[in-house]
Design a protein around this motif. Structure first.
Motif, PDB file in Angstrom:
ATOM      1  N   LYS A  44       0.823  -1.214   0.000  1.00 24.30           N
ATOM      2  CA  LYS A  44       0.000   0.000   0.000  1.00 24.30           C
ATOM      3  C   LYS A  44       0.855   1.260   0.000  1.00 24.30           C
ATOM      4  O   LYS A  44       0.459   2.292  -0.518  1.00 24.30           O
ATOM      5  CB  LYS A  44      -0.906   0.013   1.247  1.00 24.30           C
ATOM      6  CG  LYS A  44      -2.231  -0.667   1.001  1.00 24.30           C
ATOM      7  CD  LYS A  44      -3.180  -0.429   2.147  1.00 24.30           C
ATOM      8  CE  LYS A  44      -4.449  -1.225   1.915  1.00 24.30           C
ATOM      9  NZ  LYS A  44      -5.255  -1.318   3.120  1.00 24.30           N
ATOM     10  N   ILE A  45       2.038   1.138   0.613  1.00 27.83           N
ATOM     11  CA  ILE A  45       2.859   2.344   0.717  1.00 27.83           C
ATOM     12  C   ILE A  45       4.050   2.345  -0.244  1.00 27.83           C
ATOM     13  O   ILE A  45       4.761   3.327  -0.340  1.00 27.83           O
ATOM     14  CB  ILE A  45       3.383   2.548   2.167  1.00 27.83           C
ATOM     15  CG1 ILE A  45       4.184   1.322   2.603  1.00 27.83           C
ATOM     16  CG2 ILE A  45       2.237   2.844   3.123  1.00 27.83           C
ATOM     17  CD1 ILE A  45       5.048   1.571   3.811  1.00 27.83           C
ATOM     18  N   CYS A  46       4.284   1.227  -0.936  1.00 29.92           N
ATOM     19  CA  CYS A  46       5.467   1.156  -1.820  1.00 29.92           C
ATOM     20  C   CYS A  46       5.025   0.906  -3.267  1.00 29.92           C
ATOM     21  O   CYS A  46       4.695  -0.230  -3.636  1.00 29.92           O
ATOM     22  CB  CYS A  46       6.425   0.066  -1.352  1.00 29.92           C
ATOM     23  SG  CYS A  46       7.892  -0.042  -2.389  1.00 29.92           S
ATOM     24  N   HIS A  47       5.063   1.951  -4.053  1.00 31.29           N
ATOM     25  CA  HIS A  47       4.601   1.873  -5.433  1.00 31.29           C
ATOM     26  C   HIS A  47       5.470   0.924  -6.262  1.00 31.29           C
ATOM     27  O   HIS A  47       4.967   0.146  -7.087  1.00 31.29           O
ATOM     28  CB  HIS A  47       4.602   3.276  -6.034  1.00 31.29           C
ATOM     29  CG  HIS A  47       4.050   3.322  -7.423  1.00 31.29           C
ATOM     30  ND1 HIS A  47       2.795   2.847  -7.728  1.00 31.29           N
ATOM     31  CD2 HIS A  47       4.587   3.770  -8.578  1.00 31.29           C
ATOM     32  CE1 HIS A  47       2.587   2.997  -9.021  1.00 31.29           C
ATOM     33  NE2 HIS A  47       3.659   3.556  -9.560  1.00 31.29           N
ATOM     34  N   GLU A  48       6.785   0.984  -6.024  1.00 33.01           N
ATOM     35  CA  GLU A  48       7.722   0.168  -6.814  1.00 33.01           C
ATOM     36  C   GLU A  48       7.480  -1.326  -6.567  1.00 33.01           C
ATOM     37  O   GLU A  48       7.369  -2.115  -7.521  1.00 33.01           O
ATOM     38  CB  GLU A  48       9.166   0.557  -6.446  1.00 33.01           C
ATOM     39  CG  GLU A  48      10.232   0.019  -7.378  1.00 33.01           C
ATOM     40  CD  GLU A  48      10.039   0.385  -8.858  1.00 33.01           C
ATOM     41  OE1 GLU A  48      10.346  -0.485  -9.687  1.00 33.01           O
ATOM     42  OE2 GLU A  48       9.559   1.499  -9.178  1.00 33.01           O
ATOM     43  N   CYS A  49       7.367  -1.714  -5.308  1.00 32.88           N
ATOM     44  CA  CYS A  49       7.100  -3.131  -4.999  1.00 32.88           C
ATOM     45  C   CYS A  49       5.722  -3.530  -5.513  1.00 32.88           C
ATOM     46  O   CYS A  49       5.534  -4.655  -5.992  1.00 32.88           O
ATOM     47  CB  CYS A  49       7.179  -3.394  -3.498  1.00 32.88           C
ATOM     48  SG  CYS A  49       8.868  -3.508  -2.899  1.00 32.88           S
ATOM     49  N   SER A  50       4.794  -2.629  -5.405  1.00 31.79           N
ATOM     50  CA  SER A  50       3.437  -2.913  -5.864  1.00 31.79           C
ATOM     51  C   SER A  50       3.452  -3.268  -7.357  1.00 31.79           C
ATOM     52  O   SER A  50       2.777  -4.207  -7.797  1.00 31.79           O
ATOM     53  CB  SER A  50       2.589  -1.671  -5.589  1.00 31.79           C
ATOM     54  OG  SER A  50       1.290  -1.915  -5.957  1.00 31.79           O
ATOM     55  N   LYS A  51       4.250  -2.513  -8.135  1.00 36.34           N
ATOM     56  CA  LYS A  51       4.370  -2.795  -9.581  1.00 36.34           C
ATOM     57  C   LYS A  51       4.999  -4.176  -9.809  1.00 36.34           C
ATOM     58  O   LYS A  51       4.571  -4.931 -10.682  1.00 36.34           O
ATOM     59  CB  LYS A  51       5.238  -1.728 -10.261  1.00 36.34           C
ATOM     60  CG  LYS A  51       4.488  -0.438 -10.550  1.00 36.34           C
ATOM     61  CD  LYS A  51       5.226   0.434 -11.551  1.00 36.34           C
ATOM     62  CE  LYS A  51       6.538   0.941 -11.014  1.00 36.34           C
ATOM     63  NZ  LYS A  51       7.231   1.877 -11.912  1.00 36.34           N
ATOM     64  N   LYS A  52       6.022  -4.484  -9.016  1.00 35.46           N
ATOM     65  CA  LYS A  52       6.709  -5.772  -9.176  1.00 35.46           C
ATOM     66  C   LYS A  52       5.769  -6.935  -8.843  1.00 35.46           C
ATOM     67  O   LYS A  52       5.718  -7.940  -9.561  1.00 35.46           O
ATOM     68  CB  LYS A  52       7.956  -5.826  -8.280  1.00 35.46           C
ATOM     69  CG  LYS A  52       9.071  -4.907  -8.754  1.00 35.46           C
ATOM     70  CD  LYS A  52      10.202  -4.860  -7.752  1.00 35.46           C
ATOM     71  CE  LYS A  52      11.297  -3.915  -8.247  1.00 35.46           C
ATOM     72  NZ  LYS A  52      12.299  -3.625  -7.212  1.00 35.46           N
ATOM     73  N   PHE A  53       5.058  -6.806  -7.767  1.00 39.70           N
ATOM     74  CA  PHE A  53       4.126  -7.873  -7.371  1.00 39.70           C
ATOM     75  C   PHE A  53       3.042  -8.049  -8.447  1.00 39.70           C
ATOM     76  O   PHE A  53       2.674  -9.164  -8.797  1.00 39.70           O
ATOM     77  CB  PHE A  53       3.469  -7.548  -6.017  1.00 39.70           C
ATOM     78  CG  PHE A  53       4.246  -8.025  -4.833  1.00 39.70           C
ATOM     79  CD1 PHE A  53       5.499  -7.504  -4.541  1.00 39.70           C
ATOM     80  CD2 PHE A  53       3.735  -9.001  -3.989  1.00 39.70           C
ATOM     81  CE1 PHE A  53       6.229  -7.936  -3.443  1.00 39.70           C
ATOM     82  CE2 PHE A  53       4.449  -9.451  -2.890  1.00 39.70           C
ATOM     83  CZ  PHE A  53       5.694  -8.920  -2.613  1.00 39.70           C
ATOM     84  N   ALA A  54       2.543  -6.913  -8.957  1.00 39.15           N
ATOM     85  CA  ALA A  54       1.475  -6.984  -9.971  1.00 39.15           C
ATOM     86  C   ALA A  54       2.008  -7.689 -11.215  1.00 39.15           C
ATOM     87  O   ALA A  54       1.345  -8.559 -11.792  1.00 39.15           O
ATOM     88  CB  ALA A  54       0.983  -5.591 -10.311  1.00 39.15           C
ATOM     89  N   PHE A  55       3.224  -7.336 -11.618  1.00 35.12           N
ATOM     90  CA  PHE A  55       3.811  -7.938 -12.821  1.00 35.12           C
ATOM     91  C   PHE A  55       3.954  -9.450 -12.658  1.00 35.12           C
ATOM     92  O   PHE A  55       3.570 -10.221 -13.540  1.00 35.12           O
ATOM     93  CB  PHE A  55       5.182  -7.308 -13.095  1.00 35.12           C
ATOM     94  CG  PHE A  55       5.825  -7.837 -14.353  1.00 35.12           C
ATOM     95  CD1 PHE A  55       5.554  -7.250 -15.577  1.00 35.12           C
ATOM     96  CD2 PHE A  55       6.690  -8.926 -14.305  1.00 35.12           C
ATOM     97  CE1 PHE A  55       6.138  -7.747 -16.750  1.00 35.12           C
ATOM     98  CE2 PHE A  55       7.268  -9.427 -15.467  1.00 35.12           C
ATOM     99  CZ  PHE A  55       6.993  -8.830 -16.691  1.00 35.12           C
ATOM    100  N   GLU A  56       4.499  -9.852 -11.525  1.00 30.63           N
ATOM    101  CA  GLU A  56       4.699 -11.296 -11.299  1.00 30.63           C
ATOM    102  C   GLU A  56       3.371 -12.048 -11.261  1.00 30.63           C
ATOM    103  O   GLU A  56       3.247 -13.140 -11.804  1.00 30.63           O
ATOM    104  CB  GLU A  56       5.454 -11.530  -9.982  1.00 30.63           C
ATOM    105  CG  GLU A  56       6.880 -11.020  -9.986  1.00 30.63           C
ATOM    106  CD  GLU A  56       7.788 -11.767 -10.955  1.00 30.63           C
ATOM    107  OE1 GLU A  56       7.822 -13.000 -10.895  1.00 30.63           O
ATOM    108  OE2 GLU A  56       8.454 -11.111 -11.774  1.00 30.63           O
ATOM    109  N   GLY A  57       2.377 -11.437 -10.637  1.00 26.87           N
ATOM    110  CA  GLY A  57       1.057 -12.066 -10.569  1.00 26.87           C
ATOM    111  C   GLY A  57       0.440 -12.196 -11.947  1.00 26.87           C
ATOM    112  O   GLY A  57      -0.142 -13.235 -12.297  1.00 26.87           O
TER     113      GLY A  57
END
Lengths: 83, 212
Positions: free
Chosen positions: A38-51
């Motif tokens: 919720k607070i880390c945009h960069e990790c959020s993008k990485k998780f979304a990509f992998e999913g």
């Protein structure tokens, strides 16, 4: 009483990426990962990509159409095995 | 309720009724899981004919050993275990070496990093689908097949059936931690292969866009 600070760093969250996407984390760990995303945009993008990558591959390799008459042929084999 | 003393004839008839019920039950259970079982067989074998042969062999063996299945437990996992074991035994009998890829570890988030480095913005929409849309299903299947056997088996069960790690572990007869590490490593190796398949299309796509 001071609130307990429970936030993962980027590395801690990324270490749990696969287990998080596969629903293999404990509820507590999954919550901590969610909080981090919720607070880390960069990790959020990485998780979304992998999913999305896993979903894409699954979408391609799943749901193969069954050959016509497969169950009937299996029933014949099973009946033969029953004799 | 009284029971008359069993006779040989009665016993035979009773066994027959029980067995017939089991056949019906077996077929019902099989029918419910047929699509997943066939897809796993197809992905393991690579051809429809071989997949059907494998499925038939698994059905017959599972039926004959139906006594080993505990009613009410996960039939799908049990059946897939039978199927996977037959596949592995057949392969060993044929002494056909599974396709292998030299294990050079890829980094975590390999495709994400490579796409970013190549100037893609893997942030919006569905970037993974955009990268892979021109890669065929056959190529994706080949990429999974070409992983070392311990990774490809776990990967097929993971991708086709979305099984939890514990069930994959049960099917493959290994600890959950082993499944976790095989999937983790297999996924990285697969990303490396998928990137190699996607990259040429990406380059031709961007050239085409520039020409427009």
């Amino acid at each position: 009483m001071l609130p307990i600070i429970n936030l993962y760093t980027c590395n801690e969250a990324l270490d749990r990426l696969q287990d998080y996407l596969d629903h293999e984390l404990s509820d507590r760990e999954a919550l901590l990962v969610k909080r981090h995303l919720k607070i880390c945009h960069e990790c959020s993008k990485k998780f979304a990509f992998e999913g999305q990558l896993v979903s894409f591959v699954r979408g391609r390799v799943q749901e193969e159409a069954l050959p016509e008459g497969l169950m009937e042929r299996l029933s014949v084999r099973l009946a033969q095995a029953d004799d | 309720m009284s029971h008359s003393p069993p006779t040989e004839e009665h016993d035979a008839a009773h066994r027959s009724v029980e067995f017939k019920c089991s056949v019906r039950e077996f077929e019902n259970l099989l029918q419910e899981n047929l699509r997943v079982a066939y897809t796993v067989a197809l992905r393991l074998c690579g051809s429809r004919d071989d997949a059907e042969d494998l499925l038939q062999e698994a059905a017959v063996q599972a039926f004959k050993n139906f006594g080993a299945y505990t009613s009410g437990t996960n039939f799908r996992a049990w059946f897939l275990k039978v199927l996977t074991n037959i596949f592995l035994n057949q392969r060993r009998r044929k002494q056909r070496e599974p396709a292998t890829t030299p294990i050079e570890d890829a980094t975590d988030l390999y495709m994400y990093s490579m796409a970013k480095r190549a100037g893609c913005k893997p942030g919006g929409g569905d970037p993974a689908a955009t990268l892979l849309e021109r890669v065929s299903t056959a190529q994706i299947a080949e990429a999974i097949d070409s992983l070392p056997e311990e990774f490809s088996l776990a990967a097929w069960l993971y991708f086709v059936d979305e099984l939890p790690y514990a069930e994959i572990a049960e099917i493959l007869g290994c600890p959950v931690g082993t499944v976790r590490s095989r999937l983790h490593r297999g996924r990285k190796l697969l990303q490396k292969q998928l990137w190699e398949l996607a990259e040429p299309h990406m380059a031709s796509g961007s050239k085409a866009r520039k020409r427009e």
